[in-house]
Design a protein around this motif. Structure first.
Motif, PDB file in Angstrom:
ATOM      1  N   UNK A   1     -10.314 -63.450  -9.058  1.00  0.00           N
ATOM      2  CA  UNK A   1     -10.996 -64.638  -9.559  1.00  0.00           C
ATOM      3  C   UNK A   1     -11.183 -64.593 -11.065  1.00  0.00           C
ATOM      4  N   UNK A   2     -11.592 -63.433 -11.576  1.00  0.00           N
ATOM      5  CA  UNK A   2     -11.775 -63.288 -13.021  1.00  0.00           C
ATOM      6  C   UNK A   2     -10.466 -63.429 -13.778  1.00  0.00           C
TER       7      UNK A   2
ATOM      8  N   UNK B   1     -19.461 -56.635 -13.334  1.00  0.00           N
ATOM      9  CA  UNK B   1     -18.177 -57.288 -13.090  1.00  0.00           C
ATOM     10  C   UNK B   1     -18.241 -58.753 -13.481  1.00  0.00           C
ATOM     11  N   UNK B   2     -19.336 -59.423 -13.119  1.00  0.00           N
ATOM     12  CA  UNK B   2     -19.495 -60.827 -13.493  1.00  0.00           C
ATOM     13  C   UNK B   2     -19.577 -60.975 -15.010  1.00  0.00           C
ATOM     14  N   UNK B   3     -20.332 -60.083 -15.658  1.00  0.00           N
ATOM     15  CA  UNK B   3     -20.482 -60.139 -17.117  1.00  0.00           C
ATOM     16  C   UNK B   3     -19.129 -59.957 -17.800  1.00  0.00           C
ATOM     17  N   UNK B   4     -18.377 -58.937 -17.373  1.00  0.00           N
ATOM     18  CA  UNK B   4     -17.089 -58.672 -18.020  1.00  0.00           C
ATOM     19  C   UNK B   4     -16.079 -59.782 -17.737  1.00  0.00           C
ATOM     20  N   UNK B   5     -16.075 -60.309 -16.512  1.00  0.00           N
ATOM     21  CA  UNK B   5     -15.159 -61.406 -16.192  1.00  0.00           C
ATOM     22  C   UNK B   5     -15.458 -62.647 -17.023  1.00  0.00           C
TER      23      UNK B   5
ATOM     24  N   UNK C   1     -16.383 -64.676  -1.919  1.00  0.00           N
ATOM     25  CA  UNK C   1     -16.043 -66.049  -1.539  1.00  0.00           C
ATOM     26  C   UNK C   1     -16.020 -66.962  -2.768  1.00  0.00           C
ATOM     27  N   UNK C   2     -17.005 -66.798  -3.646  1.00  0.00           N
ATOM     28  CA  UNK C   2     -17.021 -67.567  -4.898  1.00  0.00           C
ATOM     29  C   UNK C   2     -15.766 -67.290  -5.716  1.00  0.00           C
ATOM     30  N   UNK C   3     -15.278 -66.058  -5.654  1.00  0.00           N
ATOM     31  CA  UNK C   3     -14.103 -65.658  -6.437  1.00  0.00           C
ATOM     32  C   UNK C   3     -12.832 -66.359  -5.997  1.00  0.00           C
TER      33      UNK C   3
END
Length: 475
Positions: A337-338, A387-391, A55-57
């Motif tokens: 998102x990313x 995934x968050x780190x790489x994005x 959802x944040x994405x």
């Protein structure tokens, strides 16, 4: 809500407001400042999971146009990036493999071939896990292999093949091998690990370069092999060395294959499509330009073929649309998102600002920069989603590369590879969490074994990128 979620819920919009409304903090023009503010908000909610990550994405779709950070077309088109559809096709093929139990046959066949003592069992499980993880997400691979590993341990325990101390070491070594091999195996292919796909997506969005499946496998497969060799010897000769020799798996693997019976029509059909898709991914880069198919096209051909070829055991094709309920749609939104933020970085020229900001690092030796970056990313991934780190960091790493005047692929590759190699904590990766759910692994076991794997991985990845990347994956 947890304290972490509540903190993130407040911190995200607070950071956005500080960056967006107070120009003096950054000195940026309106568009890049808006992109930076939106990135801070979205990244904070990704990290703290203040709202469900998928959802944040979706937030860049409305935040970027509303703030003037990027055009609506720029924000939304990233969700239909070819990389997203390549992953969708790969996930669909993986679901078909799991549906018809082909993964279990592959794993048991490898274990039966490798041998019978405890070290060879670990080798067989390592190879099976890594092979599956090249094509299937590391989380799915670990969940597929965990029941097999637990059944092996139970078999050894019931038949008293090993004494109590040796059994304890065997169980811990085998389960941690499943977790670590699932993460390492994914480094070899673009669809094996999310950060790899983020690398390719950001390279396309910001640098305008296409990183093909062939390009990545030539680059990543040797690293996977090196780390798997390190993992095997570390687990069997150092961390969980078993001196007692016992033949323990011949019957187990053969009995499991006997229970599966002859290969069904469906298994053969899925294996054929899977093999064809893999061969096309690997070979398409060597075909003449007018004959080449993109990796996304190949992936979707393989996926749709699963619905087209009829099954014998049930009405319809090898895959039914109901089977797609298990597809990780949320992960595809996270990709989008990313990539949406990455596209906004490029459109607003925010990347150049990061380059100027990080240009001071130019005085440091390049190798030292890579080591520091690898260590920072890896230990961030211990407590955050890779995934968050790489994005977050792969678009920024292009700015770092521009600031110090080096090939951006080198910095991007270090971020992508190290963000998949967190081995210390159960929360670090889904494979770690999966094996920790068993009764055989304690947090102390994982921290002790994982710390040294982390350290080795940092130096192996940095040296590998430093020497190999310029030869096969230059920008």
């Amino acid at each position: 809500m947890t304290t972490r979620q509540l903190t993130g819920l407040i911190l995200g919009p607070s950071l956005f407001s500080l960056i967006y409304f107070f120009q003096g903090m950054t000195g940026l023009d309106d568009a890049p400042r808006a992109v930076l503010a939106v990135t801070a908000w979205v990244a904070t909610w990704w990290i703290t999971e203040a709202m469900p990550i998928p959802a944040t994405s979706l937030m860049p779709i409305f935040l970027l146009p509303l703030t003037g950070g990027a055009q609506e077309e720029t924000a939304t088109m990233a969700y239909a990036d070819p990389i997203v559809f390549m992953y969708m096709g790969g996930f669909t093929i993986a679901l078909a493999i799991e549906k018809w139990n082909l993964h279990k046959r592959i794993a048991m066949s490898i274990i039966a071939m490798v041998g019978s003592d405890s070290s060879r069992i670990i080798l067989g499980v390592l190879l099976a896990t890594a092979l599956l993880s090249m094509w299937i997400s590391n989380a799915a691979t670990a969940l597929m292999m965990l029941p097999i590993a637990l059944a092996l341990i139970t078999n050894v325990k019931e038949k008293n093949y090993l004494d109590e101390e040796s059994l304890r070491k065997f169980a811990k070594g085998l389960l941690l091998t499943v977790a670590y091999a699932a993460s390492i195996g994914g480094l070899a292919t673009l669809i094996g690990s999310v950060p790899n796909a983020v690398f390719a997506g950001v390279a396309s969005q910001i640098l305008g370069e296409t990183v093909t499946f062939t390009d990545w496998i030539i680059f990543g497969l040797p690293l996977t092999i090196i780390l798997l060799v390190v993992l095997y010897f570390y687990m069997t000769k150092v961390q969980f060395k078993i001196t007692q020799k016992a033949s323990i798996s011949d019957d187990f693997a053969k009995n499991q294959l006997k229970e599966l019976g002859p290969m069904s029509f469906e298994e053969k059909a899925v294996l054929t499509i899977f093999t064809f898709t893999g061969l096309m991914w690997i070979s398409s880069g060597f075909l003449p330009e007018n004959l080449r198919l993109s990796d996304t096209t190949i992936s979707i051909i393989g996926a749709t073929s699963m619905f087209l070829l009829p099954a014998k055991q049930e009405k319809g094709g090898l895959m039914q649309w109901d089977d797609m309920k298990r597809l990780p749609w949320g992960l595809l939104l996270l990709f989008g998102g990313g990539l949406s933020l990455a596209a906004a970085f490029e459109e607003s020229d925010l990347t150049s600002w990061f380059g100027e900001l990080l240009g001071a690092l130019e005085v440091l030796p390049f190798l030292l920069i890579l080591i520091a970056l690898a260590a920072a990313v890896l230990f961030m991934t211990e407590i955050m989603s890779n995934t968050a780190v790489s994005n977050m960091l792969i678009p920024i790493s292009i700015g770092l590369a521009l600031g110090i005047g080096v090939d951006p692929y080198a910095i991007m590759a270090v971020v992508a590879l190290t963000s998949s190699c967190a081995f210390m904590l159960p929360i670090s990766t889904p494979p770690n969490a999966a094996v920790f759910s068993s009764d055989y692994i304690t947090i102390d076991d994982m921290v002790k074994a994982g710390f040294w794997m982390n350290i080795v991985s940092i130096f192996v990845i940095v040296l590998f990128v430093y020497f190999w990347q310029p030869l096969v994956l230059s920008f």
